[in-house]
Structures are given as structure tokens and as C-alpha cells.
Design a protein around this motif. Structure first.
Motif, PDB file in Angstrom:
ATOM      1  N   LEU A  47      28.746 -54.947 -24.278  1.00  0.00           N
ATOM      2  CA  LEU A  47      29.046 -53.531 -24.477  1.00  0.00           C
ATOM      3  C   LEU A  47      28.007 -52.882 -25.386  1.00  0.00           C
ATOM      4  N   GLU A  48      27.647 -53.582 -26.432  1.00  0.00           N
ATOM      5  CA  GLU A  48      26.617 -53.067 -27.340  1.00  0.00           C
ATOM      6  C   GLU A  48      25.288 -52.895 -26.608  1.00  0.00           C
ATOM      7  N   ASP A  49      24.934 -53.890 -25.785  1.00  0.00           N
ATOM      8  CA  ASP A  49      23.687 -53.803 -25.021  1.00  0.00           C
ATOM      9  C   ASP A  49      23.685 -52.596 -24.090  1.00  0.00           C
ATOM     10  N   ILE A  50      24.822 -52.349 -23.412  1.00  0.00           N
ATOM     11  CA  ILE A  50      24.923 -51.216 -22.491  1.00  0.00           C
ATOM     12  C   ILE A  50      24.773 -49.903 -23.249  1.00  0.00           C
ATOM     13  N   ARG A  51      25.451 -49.787 -24.367  1.00  0.00           N
ATOM     14  CA  ARG A  51      25.397 -48.534 -25.129  1.00  0.00           C
ATOM     15  C   ARG A  51      23.978 -48.220 -25.604  1.00  0.00           C
ATOM     16  N   TYR A  52      23.316 -49.220 -26.144  1.00  0.00           N
ATOM     17  CA  TYR A  52      21.956 -48.980 -26.630  1.00  0.00           C
ATOM     18  C   TYR A  52      20.988 -48.735 -25.480  1.00  0.00           C
ATOM     19  N   TYR A  53      21.231 -49.377 -24.357  1.00  0.00           N
ATOM     20  CA  TYR A  53      20.348 -49.167 -23.211  1.00  0.00           C
ATOM     21  C   TYR A  53      20.506 -47.744 -22.671  1.00  0.00           C
ATOM     22  N   ILE A  54      21.748 -47.254 -22.628  1.00  0.00           N
ATOM     23  CA  ILE A  54      21.964 -45.865 -22.227  1.00  0.00           C
ATOM     24  C   ILE A  54      21.262 -44.921 -23.199  1.00  0.00           C
ATOM     25  N   PHE A  66      19.752 -42.619 -16.938  1.00  0.00           N
ATOM     26  CA  PHE A  66      21.205 -42.741 -16.792  1.00  0.00           C
ATOM     27  C   PHE A  66      21.810 -41.450 -16.256  1.00  0.00           C
ATOM     28  N   LYS A  67      21.423 -40.326 -16.840  1.00  0.00           N
ATOM     29  CA  LYS A  67      21.973 -39.046 -16.400  1.00  0.00           C
ATOM     30  C   LYS A  67      21.587 -38.729 -14.961  1.00  0.00           C
ATOM     31  N   ASN A  68      20.369 -39.062 -14.589  1.00  0.00           N
ATOM     32  CA  ASN A  68      19.937 -38.816 -13.210  1.00  0.00           C
ATOM     33  C   ASN A  68      20.773 -39.613 -12.213  1.00  0.00           C
ATOM     34  N   ILE A  69      21.097 -40.864 -12.565  1.00  0.00           N
ATOM     35  CA  ILE A  69      21.885 -41.703 -11.660  1.00  0.00           C
ATOM     36  C   ILE A  69      23.294 -41.169 -11.505  1.00  0.00           C
ATOM     37  N   ILE A  70      23.962 -40.861 -12.625  1.00  0.00           N
ATOM     38  CA  ILE A  70      25.379 -40.480 -12.538  1.00  0.00           C
ATOM     39  C   ILE A  70      25.575 -39.045 -12.061  1.00  0.00           C
ATOM     40  N   GLU A  74      25.743 -37.611 -24.861  1.00  0.00           N
ATOM     41  CA  GLU A  74      26.302 -38.378 -23.748  1.00  0.00           C
ATOM     42  C   GLU A  74      27.567 -39.102 -24.218  1.00  0.00           C
ATOM     43  N   PRO A  75      28.739 -38.449 -24.092  1.00  0.00           N
ATOM     44  CA  PRO A  75      29.999 -39.036 -24.583  1.00  0.00           C
ATOM     45  C   PRO A  75      30.372 -40.363 -23.924  1.00  0.00           C
ATOM     46  N   LEU A  76      29.790 -40.679 -22.762  1.00  0.00           N
ATOM     47  CA  LEU A  76      30.116 -41.949 -22.110  1.00  0.00           C
ATOM     48  C   LEU A  76      29.718 -43.151 -22.958  1.00  0.00           C
ATOM     49  N   ILE A  77      28.861 -42.954 -23.941  1.00  0.00           N
ATOM     50  CA  ILE A  77      28.497 -44.053 -24.839  1.00  0.00           C
ATOM     51  C   ILE A  77      29.717 -44.554 -25.595  1.00  0.00           C
ATOM     52  N   TYR A  78      30.734 -43.711 -25.744  1.00  0.00           N
ATOM     53  CA  TYR A  78      31.984 -44.132 -26.388  1.00  0.00           C
ATOM     54  C   TYR A  78      32.797 -45.089 -25.513  1.00  0.00           C
ATOM     55  N   ASN A  79      32.503 -45.135 -24.218  1.00  0.00           N
ATOM     56  CA  ASN A  79      33.302 -45.965 -23.309  1.00  0.00           C
ATOM     57  C   ASN A  79      33.240 -47.444 -23.665  1.00  0.00           C
ATOM     58  N   LYS A  80      34.354 -48.130 -23.402  1.00  0.00           N
ATOM     59  CA  LYS A  80      34.412 -49.597 -23.498  1.00  0.00           C
ATOM     60  C   LYS A  80      34.244 -50.226 -22.114  1.00  0.00           C
ATOM     61  N   GLN A  81      34.445 -49.422 -21.086  1.00  0.00           N
ATOM     62  CA  GLN A  81      34.263 -49.832 -19.699  1.00  0.00           C
ATOM     63  C   GLN A  81      33.504 -48.719 -18.987  1.00  0.00           C
ATOM     64  N   PHE A  82      32.815 -49.080 -17.918  1.00  0.00           N
ATOM     65  CA  PHE A  82      32.045 -48.102 -17.152  1.00  0.00           C
ATOM     66  C   PHE A  82      32.274 -48.386 -15.671  1.00  0.00           C
ATOM     67  N   TYR A  83      33.364 -47.880 -15.140  1.00  0.00           N
ATOM     68  CA  TYR A  83      33.652 -48.143 -13.731  1.00  0.00           C
ATOM     69  C   TYR A  83      33.915 -46.832 -12.997  1.00  0.00           C
ATOM     70  N   PHE A  84      33.874 -46.909 -11.674  1.00  0.00           N
ATOM     71  CA  PHE A  84      34.064 -45.745 -10.815  1.00  0.00           C
ATOM     72  C   PHE A  84      34.613 -46.251  -9.497  1.00  0.00           C
ATOM     73  N   TYR A  85      35.261 -45.377  -8.746  1.00  0.00           N
ATOM     74  CA  TYR A  85      35.850 -45.855  -7.483  1.00  0.00           C
ATOM     75  C   TYR A  85      36.022 -44.711  -6.500  1.00  0.00           C
ATOM     76  N   ASN A  99      18.719 -45.401 -25.033  1.00  0.00           N
ATOM     77  CA  ASN A  99      17.252 -45.484 -24.942  1.00  0.00           C
ATOM     78  C   ASN A  99      16.709 -45.083 -23.576  1.00  0.00           C
ATOM     79  N   ASN A 100      17.601 -44.890 -22.626  1.00  0.00           N
ATOM     80  CA  ASN A 100      17.183 -44.514 -21.262  1.00  0.00           C
ATOM     81  C   ASN A 100      18.081 -43.378 -20.757  1.00  0.00           C
ATOM     82  N   MET A 101      18.256 -42.383 -21.600  1.00  0.00           N
ATOM     83  CA  MET A 101      19.224 -41.325 -21.327  1.00  0.00           C
ATOM     84  C   MET A 101      18.907 -40.549 -20.054  1.00  0.00           C
TER      85      MET A 101
END
Length: 222
Positions: A125-132, A139-143, A174-185, A134-136
Motif C-alpha cells: 500500500l505504501e509503495d502504491i501511494r508513493y508511486y501515485i 495515474f490521472k491520465n489512466i483513470i 489526488e484524494p485516492l492516495i487515501y485509499n487502502k484499496q484500489f478496485y473498480f468493476y 511520483n507519477n501523478m
């Protein structure tokens, strides 16, 4: 190719009000014929089909398909069986549930197709948050990509109240950095199950979610 017959859907409609071992045992041969074996064939063919887009996928259906038995050890709901079948397509299969992949459920109400990451540990989770952070832009372009939004909407997941200080300012952007999970359906109609298009439709979902799943894979060091 048509993998499922209308009896696939009918089996689960009958299971719902008869969710006990006696009924299931009486209908076990039917379950094997119209649910288990067709779903096994479908999952194996789908995984192989998707290797043209991602070569290192797990291919053995036994490592991709989840049991129909519910885990009732700590649940007040003691119904023993799920009213759907489910599997995950990813390099790690069901043995590595932290790895991004495409999870799906087939049931009488329809098809649910999920992507992203759901079960991550503290370090991931920490890795994902920092990666987002550092690559904002990436990330925004994808979502915000048009097909992603029209198919899956937005990213979901439980949210933390607090973040490390160095992430708090950028999380305002980018408030999604607060997430503990990152899923979509997304949900697809049940009639698709008995058509010839089910692999094609799941392939479309896989391709639309792939850029974000790949983003998370890199973030987590896979």
C-alpha cells in the motif's frame, strides 16, 4: 463458442432457495455437467486467449477458479454455497491475491468484472501511494481515459483517515492516495453467458483495465 446453456443460470436460481448440502448433493452431477466443467473450460480458454496481451498469465484453471463453497467459519450466514462461480486471471492466479488482475463472477443476476488491487499488505500500500504521488500525471491520465470511465466509472476502496505528512499535501490534489484499496468493476447482463460473445466481452474489459493494472504492478514491484 458457446460455453454455457440456460441450465447454468437455472441451476443457481434453484440453488438460492435451496442452499443446503442435501439439495446440492442431489444436484451434484448436474452441477458438474452444466456449471463446473463448462466454467473450467471457459476460464482455461480465456486465460490462454489473453496471453496475446499479457504473456505471463497463470493458465491452469485449478489455480484460477475459486471454490463454490463459502467460508462460514466466522460468518453468521451459514449458507454453505455461493450462488455464483468466480475466477481471477493474473500472473499469480488465486495463490497471490495481492497481484493486480481481472476477477469475475458469473451468476443468474449477471456478470461482475473487477480489476485493480484489493488485498494489499502495508508495504505494498505504501509503495502504491508513493508511486501515485511520483507519477501523478500518468495515474490521472489512466483513470480519466474515456473508455475506462465509461466502463468502470471510478476507483473504489476503503479510505484511511491519516497519511504520512509527506503525502498529505499531494493527497489534496489526488484524494485516492487515501485509499487502502484500489478496485473498480462493471456489470454485464446474464444473457451474455449463453451467447457466443462472452470471451470477447471479457477481453474488452481486460484491455480497458490493463493500463491501470500494469501501473499497480510496477508500483508493487512485480
Amino acid at each position: 463458442m458457446n460455453y454455457f446453456t440456460p441450465d447454468f443460470i437455472e441451476f443457481f436460481k434453484e440453488l438460492a432457495p435451496n442452499n443446503h448440502k442435501e439439495w446440492f448433493d442431489q444436484n451434484r452431477a448436474r452441477y458438474e455437467k452444466v456449471v463446473k466443467e463448462p466454467f473450467k473450460a471457459f476460464v482455461g480458454d480465456l486465460a490462454l486467449h489473453l496471453t496475446r496481451h499479457k504473456p505471463l498469465l497463470e493458465l491452469d484453471p485449478k489455480n484460477l477458479i475459486f471454490r463454490i463453497n463459502r467460508d462460514i467459519r466466522f460468518s453468521k450466514d451459514k449458507r454453505p454455497y455461493k450462488t455464483f462461480v468466480s475466477a481471477i486471471i493474473s500472473p499469480g492466479g488465486k495463490k497471490d491475491k495481492t497481484m493486480p488482475g481481472m476477477y469475475f463472477e458469473f451468476g443468474p443476476e449477471g456478470i461482475l468484472v473487477y480489476g485493480g488491487v484489493f488485498m494489499v499488505n502495508k508495504e505494498q500500500l505504501e509503495d502504491i501511494r508513493y508511486y501515485i504521488a511520483n507519477n501523478m500525471d500518468a495515474f490521472k491520465n489512466i483513470i480519466s481515459e474515456k473508455q475506462f470511465v465509461s466502463t468502470f466509472g471510478s476507483i473504489k476502496g476503503e479510505v484511511n483517515v491519516r497519511l504520512p505528512k509527506e503525502l498529505q499535501e499531494i493527497a489534496e490534489e489526488e484524494p485516492l492516495i487515501y485509499n487502502k484499496q484500489f478496485y473498480f468493476y462493471t456489470a454485464l447482463p446474464s444473457q451474455l453467458l449463453i451467447s457466443n460473445d462472452v470471451i470477447e466481452e471479457l477481453e474488452k474489459c481486460f484491455l480497458i483495465m490493463k493500463p491501470l493494472n500494469d501501473f499497480f504492478e510496477v508500483a508493487m514491484g512485480y
